[in-house]
Write a protein that holds these residues in place. Structure first.
Motif, PDB file in Angstrom:
ATOM      1  N   LEU A  67       0.825  -1.206   0.000  1.00  0.00           N
ATOM      2  CA  LEU A  67       0.000   0.000   0.000  1.00  0.00           C
ATOM      3  C   LEU A  67       0.859   1.256   0.000  1.00  0.00           C
ATOM      4  O   LEU A  67       0.563   2.233  -0.695  1.00  0.00           O
ATOM      5  CB  LEU A  67      -0.917  -0.008   1.229  1.00  0.00           C
ATOM      6  CG  LEU A  67      -1.829   1.200   1.429  1.00  0.00           C
ATOM      7  CD1 LEU A  67      -2.906   1.244   0.344  1.00  0.00           C
ATOM      8  CD2 LEU A  67      -2.478   1.151   2.811  1.00  0.00           C
ATOM      9  N   ASN A  68       1.935   1.235   0.761  1.00  0.00           N
ATOM     10  CA  ASN A  68       2.801   2.411   0.906  1.00  0.00           C
ATOM     11  C   ASN A  68       3.987   2.401  -0.054  1.00  0.00           C
ATOM     12  O   ASN A  68       4.843   3.286   0.031  1.00  0.00           O
ATOM     13  CB  ASN A  68       3.304   2.488   2.352  1.00  0.00           C
ATOM     14  CG  ASN A  68       2.204   2.827   3.326  1.00  0.00           C
ATOM     15  OD1 ASN A  68       1.829   3.984   3.485  1.00  0.00           O
ATOM     16  ND2 ASN A  68       1.648   1.809   3.985  1.00  0.00           N
ATOM     17  N   ARG A  69       4.027   1.390  -0.958  1.00  0.00           N
ATOM     18  CA  ARG A  69       5.114   1.266  -1.930  1.00  0.00           C
ATOM     19  C   ARG A  69       6.480   1.312  -1.247  1.00  0.00           C
ATOM     20  O   ARG A  69       7.421   1.951  -1.712  1.00  0.00           O
ATOM     21  CB  ARG A  69       5.012   2.363  -2.994  1.00  0.00           C
ATOM     22  CG  ARG A  69       3.816   2.219  -3.917  1.00  0.00           C
ATOM     23  CD  ARG A  69       3.899   0.913  -4.713  1.00  0.00           C
ATOM     24  NE  ARG A  69       2.918   0.828  -5.780  1.00  0.00           N
ATOM     25  CZ  ARG A  69       1.705   0.301  -5.671  1.00  0.00           C
ATOM     26  NH1 ARG A  69       1.308  -0.197  -4.489  1.00  0.00           N
ATOM     27  NH2 ARG A  69       0.889   0.246  -6.696  1.00  0.00           N
ATOM     28  N   ASN A  70       6.558   0.621  -0.101  1.00  0.00           N
ATOM     29  CA  ASN A  70       7.822   0.530   0.623  1.00  0.00           C
ATOM     30  C   ASN A  70       8.550  -0.711   0.125  1.00  0.00           C
ATOM     31  O   ASN A  70       8.319  -1.828   0.598  1.00  0.00           O
ATOM     32  CB  ASN A  70       7.565   0.450   2.130  1.00  0.00           C
ATOM     33  CG  ASN A  70       8.837   0.578   2.951  1.00  0.00           C
ATOM     34  OD1 ASN A  70       9.869   0.009   2.609  1.00  0.00           O
ATOM     35  ND2 ASN A  70       8.781   1.327   4.043  1.00  0.00           N
ATOM     36  N   LEU A  71       9.424  -0.506  -0.841  1.00  0.00           N
ATOM     37  CA  LEU A  71      10.051  -1.635  -1.523  1.00  0.00           C
ATOM     38  C   LEU A  71      11.006  -2.393  -0.609  1.00  0.00           C
ATOM     39  O   LEU A  71      11.149  -3.618  -0.731  1.00  0.00           O
ATOM     40  CB  LEU A  71      10.781  -1.147  -2.778  1.00  0.00           C
ATOM     41  CG  LEU A  71      11.178  -2.218  -3.795  1.00  0.00           C
ATOM     42  CD1 LEU A  71       9.952  -3.002  -4.250  1.00  0.00           C
ATOM     43  CD2 LEU A  71      11.875  -1.575  -4.991  1.00  0.00           C
ATOM     44  N   ASP A  72      11.643  -1.706   0.318  1.00  0.00           N
ATOM     45  CA  ASP A  72      12.570  -2.386   1.229  1.00  0.00           C
ATOM     46  C   ASP A  72      11.832  -3.380   2.119  1.00  0.00           C
ATOM     47  O   ASP A  72      12.245  -4.530   2.263  1.00  0.00           O
ATOM     48  CB  ASP A  72      13.312  -1.366   2.093  1.00  0.00           C
ATOM     49  CG  ASP A  72      14.308  -0.532   1.303  1.00  0.00           C
ATOM     50  OD1 ASP A  72      14.773  -1.015   0.254  1.00  0.00           O
ATOM     51  OD2 ASP A  72      14.612   0.597   1.726  1.00  0.00           O
ATOM     52  N   VAL A  73      10.741  -2.938   2.727  1.00  0.00           N
ATOM     53  CA  VAL A  73       9.967  -3.813   3.616  1.00  0.00           C
ATOM     54  C   VAL A  73       9.311  -4.932   2.818  1.00  0.00           C
ATOM     55  O   VAL A  73       9.266  -6.085   3.254  1.00  0.00           O
ATOM     56  CB  VAL A  73       8.908  -3.009   4.397  1.00  0.00           C
ATOM     57  CG1 VAL A  73       7.994  -3.937   5.197  1.00  0.00           C
ATOM     58  CG2 VAL A  73       9.591  -2.017   5.332  1.00  0.00           C
ATOM     59  N   LEU A  74       8.816  -4.600   1.628  1.00  0.00           N
ATOM     60  CA  LEU A  74       8.164  -5.614   0.804  1.00  0.00           C
ATOM     61  C   LEU A  74       9.166  -6.688   0.375  1.00  0.00           C
ATOM     62  O   LEU A  74       8.860  -7.884   0.409  1.00  0.00           O
ATOM     63  CB  LEU A  74       7.531  -4.962  -0.424  1.00  0.00           C
ATOM     64  CG  LEU A  74       6.615  -5.845  -1.276  1.00  0.00           C
ATOM     65  CD1 LEU A  74       5.497  -6.440  -0.437  1.00  0.00           C
ATOM     66  CD2 LEU A  74       6.031  -5.038  -2.432  1.00  0.00           C
ATOM     67  N   THR A  75      10.367  -6.282   0.002  1.00  0.00           N
ATOM     68  CA  THR A  75      11.397  -7.241  -0.381  1.00  0.00           C
ATOM     69  C   THR A  75      11.722  -8.171   0.781  1.00  0.00           C
ATOM     70  O   THR A  75      11.865  -9.389   0.597  1.00  0.00           O
ATOM     71  CB  THR A  75      12.676  -6.516  -0.834  1.00  0.00           C
ATOM     72  OG1 THR A  75      12.370  -5.667  -1.940  1.00  0.00           O
ATOM     73  CG2 THR A  75      13.750  -7.504  -1.248  1.00  0.00           C
ATOM     74  N   ALA A  76      11.816  -7.610   1.984  1.00  0.00           N
ATOM     75  CA  ALA A  76      12.126  -8.416   3.162  1.00  0.00           C
ATOM     76  C   ALA A  76      10.981  -9.341   3.546  1.00  0.00           C
ATOM     77  O   ALA A  76      11.183 -10.293   4.318  1.00  0.00           O
ATOM     78  CB  ALA A  76      12.462  -7.502   4.343  1.00  0.00           C
ATOM     79  N   SER A  77       9.784  -9.086   2.999  1.00  0.00           N
ATOM     80  CA  SER A  77       8.601  -9.884   3.339  1.00  0.00           C
ATOM     81  C   SER A  77       8.371 -11.032   2.373  1.00  0.00           C
ATOM     82  O   SER A  77       7.434 -11.813   2.559  1.00  0.00           O
ATOM     83  CB  SER A  77       7.355  -8.988   3.365  1.00  0.00           C
ATOM     84  OG  SER A  77       7.478  -7.950   4.319  1.00  0.00           O
ATOM     85  N   LEU A  78       9.209 -11.132   1.324  1.00  0.00           N
ATOM     86  CA  LEU A  78       9.036 -12.151   0.297  1.00  0.00           C
ATOM     87  C   LEU A  78      10.207 -13.125   0.277  1.00  0.00           C
ATOM     88  O   LEU A  78      11.346 -12.750   0.582  1.00  0.00           O
ATOM     89  CB  LEU A  78       8.924 -11.499  -1.090  1.00  0.00           C
ATOM     90  CG  LEU A  78       7.799 -10.495  -1.329  1.00  0.00           C
ATOM     91  CD1 LEU A  78       7.901  -9.939  -2.743  1.00  0.00           C
ATOM     92  CD2 LEU A  78       6.439 -11.130  -1.108  1.00  0.00           C
ATOM     93  N   ALA A  79       9.927 -14.354  -0.120  1.00  0.00           N
ATOM     94  CA  ALA A  79      10.967 -15.357  -0.357  1.00  0.00           C
ATOM     95  C   ALA A  79      10.555 -16.142  -1.593  1.00  0.00           C
ATOM     96  O   ALA A  79       9.494 -16.759  -1.608  1.00  0.00           O
ATOM     97  CB  ALA A  79      11.115 -16.282   0.835  1.00  0.00           C
ATOM     98  N   ILE A  80      11.344 -16.086  -2.639  1.00  0.00           N
ATOM     99  CA  ILE A  80      11.013 -16.807  -3.872  1.00  0.00           C
ATOM    100  C   ILE A  80      11.273 -18.292  -3.651  1.00  0.00           C
ATOM    101  O   ILE A  80      12.316 -18.679  -3.129  1.00  0.00           O
ATOM    102  CB  ILE A  80      11.853 -16.286  -5.044  1.00  0.00           C
ATOM    103  CG1 ILE A  80      11.622 -14.776  -5.233  1.00  0.00           C
ATOM    104  CG2 ILE A  80      11.501 -17.025  -6.329  1.00  0.00           C
ATOM    105  CD1 ILE A  80      12.540 -14.139  -6.255  1.00  0.00           C
ATOM    106  N   GLU A  81      10.307 -19.130  -4.041  1.00  0.00           N
ATOM    107  CA  GLU A  81      10.476 -20.573  -3.890  1.00  0.00           C
ATOM    108  C   GLU A  81      11.722 -21.040  -4.646  1.00  0.00           C
ATOM    109  O   GLU A  81      12.033 -20.523  -5.718  1.00  0.00           O
ATOM    110  CB  GLU A  81       9.246 -21.316  -4.422  1.00  0.00           C
ATOM    111  CG  GLU A  81       8.024 -21.185  -3.536  1.00  0.00           C
ATOM    112  CD  GLU A  81       6.864 -22.031  -4.047  1.00  0.00           C
ATOM    113  OE1 GLU A  81       6.990 -22.630  -5.133  1.00  0.00           O
ATOM    114  OE2 GLU A  81       5.839 -22.090  -3.358  1.00  0.00           O
ATOM    115  N   PRO A  82      12.444 -22.016  -4.103  1.00  0.00           N
ATOM    116  CA  PRO A  82      13.637 -22.518  -4.795  1.00  0.00           C
ATOM    117  C   PRO A  82      13.256 -23.290  -6.058  1.00  0.00           C
ATOM    118  O   PRO A  82      12.102 -23.654  -6.258  1.00  0.00           O
ATOM    119  CB  PRO A  82      14.272 -23.446  -3.752  1.00  0.00           C
ATOM    120  CG  PRO A  82      13.118 -23.900  -2.914  1.00  0.00           C
ATOM    121  CD  PRO A  82      12.182 -22.726  -2.847  1.00  0.00           C
ATOM    122  N   GLY A  83      14.242 -23.514  -6.894  1.00  0.00           N
ATOM    123  CA  GLY A  83      13.989 -24.277  -8.110  1.00  0.00           C
ATOM    124  C   GLY A  83      13.527 -23.404  -9.254  1.00  0.00           C
ATOM    125  O   GLY A  83      14.102 -22.338  -9.524  1.00  0.00           O
ATOM    126  N   ALA A  84      12.456 -23.810  -9.914  1.00  0.00           N
ATOM    127  CA  ALA A  84      11.995 -23.141 -11.132  1.00  0.00           C
ATOM    128  C   ALA A  84      11.606 -21.696 -10.886  1.00  0.00           C
ATOM    129  O   ALA A  84      11.879 -20.816 -11.716  1.00  0.00           O
ATOM    130  CB  ALA A  84      10.819 -23.910 -11.734  1.00  0.00           C
TER     131      ALA A  84
END
Length: 202
Positions: A67-84
């Motif tokens: 909502l606040n376009r806070n890319l730093d916090v959003l990046t820290a809140s995600l983890a891309i699944e391994p593999g494909a």
């Protein structure tokens, strides 16, 4: 490597089956420990940076960051699944012009940027959490040693118009808290959008 990929593919299929079951009316039939939450809807104006000490707090933090376009916090809140999923995210970043690639730096930050454009919700209500079994976590742990627990969170996401959209998300806990696990299907969706000229502005 073929055995590792096969194990991940089996795990992904198992989790997708659980997600579909969790979103259906037959949730009581799932042979896992069900943890009802029954939260009332939390409107966007109430969202805050709640940290990531629980799956519910991590989800609220993710929505707040979008909502606040806070890319730093959003990046820290995600983890891309391994593999494909990870491989495709890396390919997406590599396909960008040099300047854009330098701006984002990592696949996680670029995926966070693309995710922010999808988070235009007005309210959210967590319906339930469903911890995944130890055998599932052990498979993931082989590829992501920092992962110590995983759970499915079923949430109703409200927009201004129309019925709420029910989603079942994979949340995983690592040394720095709970995160949303970005699946391969989400990366595929972003790739299709980019191919059609749908790149959101930084």
């Amino acid at each position: 490597m073929r055995e590792d990929r096969a194990a991940l593919d089996r795990l992904r299929l198992e989790i997708e089956t659980l997600k579909k079951s969790a979103s259906s009316a037959n949730i009581e039939n799932i042979p896992q420990s069900r943890a009802p939450v029954a939260n009332k809807p939390l409107t966007a104006s109430e969202w805050k940076h709640a940290g990531r000490s629980t799956p519910e707090h991590a989800l609220e933090t993710l929505l707040w960051a979008g909502l606040n376009r806070n890319l730093d916090v959003l990046t820290a809140s995600l983890a891309i699944e391994p593999g494909a999923a990870q491989e495709k995210a890396e390919a997406l970043l590599a396909s960008l012009p040099d300047e854009a690639r330098g701006y984002y730096g990592t696949p996680e930050r670029f995926i966070a940027h693309l995710t922010a454009a999808q988070l235009g919700y007005e309210a959210m209500a967590v319906d339930q959490t469903l911890p995944l079994g130890e055998e599932v976590v052990q498979i993931v742990h082989q590829h992501q040693p920092e992962i110590s627990a995983m759970t499915l969170v079923t949430v109703d996401l409200h927009r201004k118009e129309g019925l709420p959209k029910r989603k079942t998300l994979i949340m995983q806990r690592s040394f720095d808290g709970w995160k949303f696990a970005v699946p391969e299907s989400a990366v595929d969706t972003y790739a299709a959008q980019l191919a059609n000229g749908g790149m959101p502005s930084p």
